[in-house]
Design an enzyme around this catalytic site. Sequence first.
Site, PDB file in Angstrom:
ATOM      1  CG  ASP A  59      -2.268   0.720   0.908  1.00 33.83           C
ATOM      2  OD1 ASP A  59      -3.035   0.246   0.058  1.00 33.83           O
ATOM      3  OD2 ASP A  59      -2.496   1.767   1.526  1.00 33.83           O
ATOM      4  CG  HIS A  81      -5.436   3.949   1.585  1.00 34.35           C
ATOM      5  ND1 HIS A  81      -4.878   2.763   1.158  1.00 34.35           N
ATOM      6  CD2 HIS A  81      -6.595   4.076   0.889  1.00 34.35           C
ATOM      7  CE1 HIS A  81      -5.655   2.219   0.237  1.00 34.35           C
ATOM      8  NE2 HIS A  81      -6.712   2.989   0.065  1.00 34.35           N
ATOM      9  CB  SER A 119      -8.985   0.786  -0.974  1.00 30.88           C
ATOM     10  OG  SER A 119      -8.267   1.421  -1.992  1.00 30.88           O
TER      11      SER A 119
END
Length: 926
Positions: free
Chosen positions: A115, A145, A370
Amino acid sequence: MSFLIGSGSPLKAQSTSEELKLNWQKELSQRHITLRERTLRLAQQRGWPLSKNYSNQRVLQLQEIDALGQPVYYTLHNVEAARGTQTQALQGNGSLPIALSGGSAVMAGRLGLWDGGKVLESHNEFGGAVARITQKDNLTTLNNHTTHLAGTLIAKGINAQAKGMAFGSQLSVWDYTNDITELTSTASNLLISNHSYGPVVGWVYNESRPGKDPNLKWEWWGNTQISETEDYLFGFYTANTRDLDRIAYNNPFFLMVRSADNKRSETGPPTGTPYFLKNTDTKSTLARSQNDTYDVIPGEATAKNVLTVGAANVSFTDQNKAVLLGTMGFSGWGPTDDGRIKPDLLGIGSDVLSSLSTSNTAYGIYSGTSMASANVAGSLFLLQELYATQRAGGLPTSGQFMRAATLKGLAIHTATRPNPSAGPDYRQGWGLLNTEAAARLLLNENLANLVLEKALVSSGTFTQSIVAQGNEPLLITLCWTDPEGTTTSVTSSSVNSRTPKLVNDLDLRLKTSQQTEFPFILNPAQPALAAGRGDNIRDNVEQIYIANPVAGQTYTLTVSHKGTMTYSSQPFSVIVSGLTHTNCQLTASIQPRKDTSICSGTPFFLQASTNTTGLKYQWLRDGVVVASTSNPAYQVTRTGSYLLRITDTKGCAATSQPVRVDVRTPTAIMTPGTDQLLCDDKMVVTLQTTASSPSETIDWLYNGVVIDNNHAITFSTSLPGSYQVRVTQDGCQALSAATKLVLTSIRHLDITPQETELILPLGGTVTLKATVDTSYRYQWYRDGQILSNGNQYRFLVTQAGDYKVQVKQKDCVAWSTNRLVQTTAAISSTTTSSTAPVTADPGDQFIVYPNPTDNTLSIHYASPLATQAEARLFNAQGVLLQLPVSLKAQNGHFEAHISVLNLPAGTYILQLTDGRSTQTERFIKK
């Protein structure tokens, strides 16, 4: 048997040839390392930024250059997951008699995340005695994130609403900027990895651009050299896509889960409104594709062997079951350019609560593919754990995993669709992941399912007869990991090329004597059209669905292939459900049925409620089989959640509800743990223990008897004896080993000979000795200086000096008394005068007789200057044998008689001193 699988150790079987494996790894890694170096070099030369900060926390990272030498930037795909995919059923206290967390030992280190940054490892959801997050690269910048996805994967549920899918797992994390090189070297150790990022494509809304007009903040990121109207990367089979397929083919147990991007939410400005080309100041008004319909999945998400995940729009029934309504408005639709089905599946990607990196207690709600990808990846990891630890009777019970093709096929086979007989489409793929249905298929309670892992040789055909149950659908899914295809050339004529990327085209058929059933197919030229039936030449997943099979009908399942097969064989997996049921009426339960606590060492048995001849009993602890036996009882010695699975001779199986047994094992450790000496200068010793729980009680024991009213973790004493500590918790006790306190034995130290003054004749020696003990360490000194060779219990003295010995016993230290050793030469040179020494007068007469003698030694001494005289008797080693004897004086003559009757035979020395000089004579005792 209900399942048939391939043999061999799965992780070692990732490649048939280690040498070939190393060759392809080396070639792939070197190519991407070179590409990365060239990208960074051109970025420096042409002033391309390595990173761009856009609005809404979007960050663009320079990943590589394309075939035309232009920069390619990547970004994260970010716009109540376990319930939607019914993963909660596997986590314990659900509708299935299993409790999985991803924490089994066999699963350790097999879950990965690539990521955009660093996970906040200290977050409450990841903390604990064992590190659960391993950051594999040297990142320092925390990323919300990445931390959010890590929480969706493995958060332990401190906040119950943010509990991860595989909440007991360990997670390895990498930054995506060098992902293919890293995947090449690490894939063989992984089972599942999540990838929620991809190239920046099509329309991008950049709120950070100057001005207030929202229509003047749009950017077009397509390559206008290839197409003026659409971004060619949508659905395109790139070099990176090919490389991912190659990695997957060479690691057949490793499944990459990728997000389908959120491009349908970025559709560009109104027609005719100016916009910018990429992040430049160049404007355009040319009409471009709006990314709002089909063919909007870009880059690596189009690979054949990855599982591409979109975001589902769901509602829930009164029974808490998810109802698929379609996809979220942002979720990308397929097909790929060559017409393959993408996305493969849907996950829950809207309003997902998970951990954030802003603090150890921070949480946030994110939406996007995601989140859906992480929801699916974590759930699939539990299915691998289930397969590895608890499957239907007759199969390996540990140490073996599903092939990635089997897992992918299983997820597709059991996915939820509003109308299963309608087949897949390019919007939602094969439907919404249904983890519970997949787990039920693996548990196979009524033996109505079949899992095959086979390999098809060149020109070969696989055949299997199956019998339908009837009154329920008959469903067959074929899935295989296909060799990498040929990269589509980056030219204008190659945009939306329909040339299939399938390399080994396998075919699934189901035949009866009357007809042949074909799998679902879709038409990329008419993507909105419902699926038909026919020969699938595009996908490496094929499925046949018969809604109403005839009960008892026998079908022949065949798998064959077209054309020339690449490599000598092609592994494939087949999942079948809807077969003839076996009437399984088994039930399993454990006695006692309630959770129990026991003391370590106390015999305790779990007992099956059913004790029937011919049953096989399988006992599981924390999901892992610990005993397979015909004995319905199992002795528990370790803490864990225990299940019982029973199987009869027909293959029917039943699993009990779990019973937790906590084995109380209080530990009693005392420090120091070795015996201690009480020294003269250290008569107090402090003993110490630790308490691991407030519920523990501490008692100190002296010579086996409890010391009253002393429960502290430390205890000080100066009393010799044997000491122990006892720890009691919930009625369970532990007793430490004993530590003995002993008074040191060197408190009074003497050395021999005991005379305080010793005289050595010329050439003579004397041996000084200390007390002998193997626990002692010795060091001799002369005149206060260490003697380097003096580290034994005795020391041979050859010269005059003041001697002493230091003795150590562990930490205790003692010194002997001093021993003064003189030589006869030194004595003869001394006088009572403070001036220079006086030698004997030549007229002096010193006679010793008889010599040898047996009883009495007579002494005659004449000296004109002497006024007194005395004699001393020494042995040959210079040891003084008796007190000095004074000689009688008369007219300048001195005499004395000394008895030597009690002396042993030997040579002796007589020393005579008159105050002015000293003389010696030897004599022999007969």
